[in-house]
Design a protein around this motif. Structure first.
Motif, PDB file in Angstrom:
ATOM      1  N   ARG A  61       0.835  -1.207   0.000  1.00  0.00           N
ATOM      2  CA  ARG A  61       0.000   0.000   0.000  1.00  0.00           C
ATOM      3  C   ARG A  61       0.871   1.259   0.000  1.00  0.00           C
ATOM      4  O   ARG A  61       1.841   1.365   0.743  1.00  0.00           O
ATOM      5  N   GLY A  62       0.532   2.225  -0.861  1.00  0.00           N
ATOM      6  CA  GLY A  62       1.249   3.488  -0.919  1.00  0.00           C
ATOM      7  C   GLY A  62       2.394   3.508  -1.915  1.00  0.00           C
ATOM      8  O   GLY A  62       2.969   4.577  -2.166  1.00  0.00           O
ATOM      9  N   ARG A  63       2.747   2.362  -2.488  1.00  0.00           N
ATOM     10  CA  ARG A  63       3.797   2.311  -3.490  1.00  0.00           C
ATOM     11  C   ARG A  63       3.186   2.333  -4.893  1.00  0.00           C
ATOM     12  O   ARG A  63       1.991   2.103  -5.058  1.00  0.00           O
ATOM     13  N   THR A  64       3.995   2.613  -5.886  1.00  0.00           N
ATOM     14  CA  THR A  64       3.516   2.517  -7.261  1.00  0.00           C
ATOM     15  C   THR A  64       3.717   1.079  -7.742  1.00  0.00           C
ATOM     16  O   THR A  64       4.458   0.301  -7.140  1.00  0.00           O
ATOM     17  N   ILE A  65       3.049   0.742  -8.838  1.00  0.00           N
ATOM     18  CA  ILE A  65       3.234  -0.575  -9.450  1.00  0.00           C
ATOM     19  C   ILE A  65       4.710  -0.790  -9.778  1.00  0.00           C
ATOM     20  O   ILE A  65       5.269  -1.868  -9.570  1.00  0.00           O
ATOM     21  N   GLN A  66       5.359   0.255 -10.287  1.00  0.00           N
ATOM     22  CA  GLN A  66       6.775   0.161 -10.635  1.00  0.00           C
ATOM     23  C   GLN A  66       7.630  -0.141  -9.408  1.00  0.00           C
ATOM     24  O   GLN A  66       8.514  -1.000  -9.447  1.00  0.00           O
ATOM     25  N   GLU A  67       7.384   0.569  -8.307  1.00  0.00           N
ATOM     26  CA  GLU A  67       8.148   0.344  -7.082  1.00  0.00           C
ATOM     27  C   GLU A  67       7.957  -1.079  -6.574  1.00  0.00           C
ATOM     28  O   GLU A  67       8.906  -1.723  -6.120  1.00  0.00           O
ATOM     29  N   MET A  68       6.717  -1.552  -6.631  1.00  0.00           N
ATOM     30  CA  MET A  68       6.431  -2.908  -6.164  1.00  0.00           C
ATOM     31  C   MET A  68       7.131  -3.945  -7.040  1.00  0.00           C
ATOM     32  O   MET A  68       7.767  -4.878  -6.535  1.00  0.00           O
ATOM     33  N   ALA A  69       7.026  -3.784  -8.368  1.00  0.00           N
ATOM     34  CA  ALA A  69       7.598  -4.764  -9.295  1.00  0.00           C
ATOM     35  C   ALA A  69       9.119  -4.773  -9.249  1.00  0.00           C
ATOM     36  O   ALA A  69       9.751  -5.810  -9.011  1.00  0.00           O
ATOM     37  N   PHE A  70       9.724  -3.605  -9.463  1.00  0.00           N
ATOM     38  CA  PHE A  70      11.188  -3.537  -9.485  1.00  0.00           C
ATOM     39  C   PHE A  70      11.785  -3.794  -8.109  1.00  0.00           C
ATOM     40  O   PHE A  70      12.838  -4.415  -7.977  1.00  0.00           O
ATOM     41  N   GLY A  71      11.113  -3.298  -7.063  1.00  0.00           N
ATOM     42  CA  GLY A  71      11.610  -3.508  -5.706  1.00  0.00           C
ATOM     43  C   GLY A  71      11.661  -4.980  -5.341  1.00  0.00           C
ATOM     44  O   GLY A  71      12.646  -5.465  -4.757  1.00  0.00           O
ATOM     45  N   THR A  72      10.605  -5.727  -5.701  1.00  0.00           N
ATOM     46  CA  THR A  72      10.581  -7.152  -5.388  1.00  0.00           C
ATOM     47  C   THR A  72      11.681  -7.893  -6.134  1.00  0.00           C
ATOM     48  O   THR A  72      12.398  -8.724  -5.555  1.00  0.00           O
ATOM     49  N   ILE A  73      11.835  -7.593  -7.423  1.00  0.00           N
ATOM     50  CA  ILE A  73      12.869  -8.267  -8.211  1.00  0.00           C
ATOM     51  C   ILE A  73      14.265  -7.913  -7.707  1.00  0.00           C
ATOM     52  O   ILE A  73      15.123  -8.790  -7.527  1.00  0.00           O
ATOM     53  N   VAL A  74      14.512  -6.624  -7.443  1.00  0.00           N
ATOM     54  CA  VAL A  74      15.853  -6.184  -7.048  1.00  0.00           C
ATOM     55  C   VAL A  74      16.204  -6.672  -5.648  1.00  0.00           C
ATOM     56  O   VAL A  74      17.276  -7.280  -5.440  1.00  0.00           O
ATOM     57  N   TYR A  75      15.328  -6.423  -4.666  1.00  0.00           N
ATOM     58  CA  TYR A  75      15.640  -6.829  -3.291  1.00  0.00           C
ATOM     59  C   TYR A  75      15.688  -8.347  -3.153  1.00  0.00           C
ATOM     60  O   TYR A  75      16.541  -8.895  -2.442  1.00  0.00           O
ATOM     61  N   GLY A  76      14.765  -9.035  -3.827  1.00  0.00           N
ATOM     62  CA  GLY A  76      14.768 -10.495  -3.778  1.00  0.00           C
ATOM     63  C   GLY A  76      16.023 -11.080  -4.383  1.00  0.00           C
ATOM     64  O   GLY A  76      16.665 -11.974  -3.801  1.00  0.00           O
ATOM     65  N   THR A  77      16.416 -10.576  -5.559  1.00  0.00           N
ATOM     66  CA  THR A  77      17.617 -11.073  -6.219  1.00  0.00           C
ATOM     67  C   THR A  77      18.871 -10.741  -5.417  1.00  0.00           C
ATOM     68  O   THR A  77      19.779 -11.575  -5.281  1.00  0.00           O
ATOM     69  N   LEU A  78      18.930  -9.522  -4.870  1.00  0.00           N
ATOM     70  CA  LEU A  78      20.095  -9.115  -4.074  1.00  0.00           C
ATOM     71  C   LEU A  78      20.266 -10.029  -2.865  1.00  0.00           C
ATOM     72  O   LEU A  78      21.390 -10.465  -2.557  1.00  0.00           O
ATOM     73  N   GLY A  79      19.166 -10.334  -2.180  1.00  0.00           N
ATOM     74  CA  GLY A  79      19.250 -11.239  -1.035  1.00  0.00           C
ATOM     75  C   GLY A  79      19.752 -12.613  -1.432  1.00  0.00           C
ATOM     76  O   GLY A  79      20.588 -13.216  -0.742  1.00  0.00           O
ATOM     77  N   SER A  80      19.274 -13.120  -2.564  1.00  0.00           N
ATOM     78  CA  SER A  80      19.711 -14.435  -3.041  1.00  0.00           C
ATOM     79  C   SER A  80      21.190 -14.421  -3.415  1.00  0.00           C
ATOM     80  O   SER A  80      21.928 -15.374  -3.124  1.00  0.00           O
ATOM     81  N   ILE A  81      21.647 -13.344  -4.066  1.00  0.00           N
ATOM     82  CA  ILE A  81      23.067 -13.231  -4.430  1.00  0.00           C
ATOM     83  C   ILE A  81      23.944 -13.274  -3.182  1.00  0.00           C
ATOM     84  O   ILE A  81      24.987 -13.953  -3.152  1.00  0.00           O
ATOM     85  N   LEU A  82      23.528 -12.548  -2.141  1.00  0.00           N
ATOM     86  CA  LEU A  82      24.324 -12.513  -0.909  1.00  0.00           C
ATOM     87  C   LEU A  82      24.406 -13.890  -0.259  1.00  0.00           C
ATOM     88  O   LEU A  82      25.485 -14.323   0.179  1.00  0.00           O
ATOM     89  N   PHE A  83      23.276 -14.592  -0.187  1.00  0.00           N
ATOM     90  CA  PHE A  83      23.288 -15.911   0.450  1.00  0.00           C
ATOM     91  C   PHE A  83      24.121 -16.907  -0.353  1.00  0.00           C
ATOM     92  O   PHE A  83      24.982 -17.601   0.203  1.00  0.00           O
TER      93      PHE A  83
END
Length: 547
Positions: free
Chosen positions: A343-365
């Motif tokens: 809630r309160g985010r744009t579609i772009q923020e939700m889409a790119f944020g999920t891909i970027v933060y999710g991928t970054l976490g996986s790369i670190l692990f």
């Protein structure tokens, strides 16, 4: 207890389907396992290309939406603030989407690739080492998170923009299916999603519980028995039941924050006190290899397998196709959860944020924990592969942690992190399952409903664990989740259809953030219906005068 809010056909249907699959497996485990494995081999062998095509298409679709006008639509009212800060939002989506499975696979997945590499390479060769350090990051990277994010688009759009207080997969495909959503077809769509989620949750338990049991054994010296595993599973159930009962803000958010801080500590400790230079260079090189071979890895199958002169490794079916199928089964759940917390985010923020933060976490692990284990293997400090082949993956994971400084303390940290990871996945799952079986969700699902699904998620995997057949439930859920592949296409179509219609009808939007005025849209729809009725009346009058 407000029973009128419950969608009983979906509620009962999901339970009946779970029992219909689980009971025969429990009564006839060997025959059931054989049937499920044959179905799985048939699906991955004959339809693997569909999963790979879908993975690339989902990734391309998310990129397109993010940069389109549809991506600038705000999820909520014009001046609405984000419900959760970026740190908590990233923590919740990562914990829900990954769970304790990443602790398992990040530590040990490289060992499987090292022994059985892709592209018909020789096992334990120099080339195998390079791909072993890369393929895990690819499988848990952007395509996986794009598949996860796709269902979030229509669900979030209808919940926050069109203001429909329903968190259902069936409701999200209404623009395409229309009134069919109100028929039994709508219930079937939701039931298939729920069954896939419950089976996928069983997979997480299958991986997480033995790993936690090995950690407890290392800490206390108690032998790993079925009783210990059952106690661990019940303990995790109690934790996520309390968290789910407490709600989204107090329970799930707090648990996810603690989870992320513990994960950051584990990764930082291993990176700083482990082979820092090796980890940095190997991870960076792996990212370059993935970027250079992204489409090769995303499209590789073995079409010549079975033809004389060509060897079949079954690597694509066993890994890439299987992973994509697993992500598809879990995607509606993760999409529902990501939609609910955005809630309160744009579609772009939700889409790119999920891909970027999710991928970054996986790369670190994978980059830190996986390459730490690989370094032990290559330097001869500890034979991870030999130990794993002899004692199993859970024991090998704890043995790798024991190679760190302050080994005893780090095993405790790792075990607690695994428990919390498992709990955060399950409290998110119970939250979403309870949302799907309610006709409306104004803020959060009913508490008794959340508790019911929290314990239901544990019940059947617990029974199947005693007969040693959790893997069969996992495979069965992925086979049954095959129709979800087509539901995902409907979800993408539904989002584009609904949001594009609203954009065309709306006059009040200014990039970069578009706020769609629902009153204006509804008035536009009413005016359009009036014009259509007037035209139909005029046509009728003309026909009457002609006669």
């Amino acid at each position: 207890m407000n029973k009128n809010l419950i969608d009983w056909p979906t509620f009962i249907g999901a339970l009946v389907l779970l029992l219909a699959v689980s009971v025969p497996l429990a009564v006839f485990p060997e025959a059931g396992k054989a049937v499920v494995n044959v179905a799985n081999d048939f699906m991955t062998g004959n339809f693997g290309v569909l999963y790979l095509i879908f993975g690339l298409a989902a990734f391309a679709f998310l990129i397109y939406v993010g940069f389109s006008k549809n991506g600038h639509i705000k999820l909520g009212d014009k001046n609405e603030e984000r419900e959760f800060g970026t740190f908590s939002w990233a923590a919740m989506l990562f914990s829900a989407g990954i769970g304790s499975s990443i602790l398992y696979w990040a530590m040990i997945e490289w060992a499987s690739y090292y022994q059985g590499p892709p592209f018909d390479l020789q096992g334990e060769s120099n080339a195998a080492i390079q791909w072993a350090a890369s393929y895990g990051i690819f499988h848990w990277g952007p395509i996986a998170w794009a598949i996860y994010t796709l269902p979030a688009l229509p669900i979030a759009y209808f919940y926050y923009v069109r203001k429909k207080p329903v968190l259902k997969i069936s409701e999200a495909v209404r623009p395409v299916l229309g009134k069919l959503v109100d028929s039994p077809l709508g219930n079937i769509v939701d039931i298939l999603f729920m069954f896939g989620l419950m089976g996928g949750a069983g997979t997480t338990l299958a991986l997480g519980t033995p790993m936690i049991a090995q950690g407890v054994h290392d800490i206390t010296g108690l032998p790993v028995t079925m009783t210990m595993k059952a106690v661990i599973m019940l303990l995790c159930t109690v934790i996520f039941a309390i968290s789910a009962y407490s709600g989204l803000r107090r329970g799930i958010k707090m648990l996810s924050d603690v989870n992320l801080w513990l994960a950051v500590f584990l990764l930082a400790f291993t990176f700083v006190l482990g082979p820092t230079l090796f980890i940095s260079e190997t991870t960076f090189t792996s990212l370059g290899r993935i970027l250079n071979n992204f489409f090769k890895m995303a499209t590789w199958l073995e079409p010549f397998a079975g033809i004389e002169g060509f060897r079949s490794t079954r690597f694509p079916e066993a890994w890439t196709v299987f992973y994509w199928a697993w992500w598809v089964v879990y995607a509606p759940f993760v999409g529902l959860f990501v939609a609910r917390i955005s809630r309160g985010r744009t579609i772009q923020e939700m889409a790119f944020g999920t891909i970027v933060y999710g991928t970054l976490g996986s790369i670190l692990f994978f980059g830190i924990m996986g390459n730490f284990g690989l370094h032990l293997q290559l330097t001869g400090s500890f034979d991870v592969v030999g130990f794993m082949n002899e004692n199993g993956a859970p024991a090998a994971i704890i043995a790798i942690i024991n190679q760190l400084p302050l080994a005893g303390f780090m095993v405790v940290v790792f075990t607690v992190l695994a428990i919390i990871f498992l709990a955060t996945t399950f409290d998110s799952s119970s939250f979403i399952l309870s949302s799907v079986v309610q006709k409306e969700v104004q803020s959060e699902p009913l508490r008794w409903n959340r508790l019911f699904w929290a314990f239901t998620l544990c019940l059947m995997p617990l029974v199947l664990m005693f007969i040693g057949d959790l893997q069969t439930l996992q495979t069965a859920s992925i086979v049954a989740g095959f129709p979800v592949l087509f539901i995902m296409v409907l979800l993408a179509w539904s989002f584009m259809k609904a949001s594009s219609e609203d954009l065309r009808a709306s006059k009040e939007y200014e990039p970069p953030t578009i706020h769609i005025n629902r009153r204006e849209i509804m008035q536009h729809v009413k005016n359009r219906e009036k014009r259509r009725s007037a035209m139909e009346s005029a046509d009728q009058d003309t026909d009457d005068s002609d006669r």
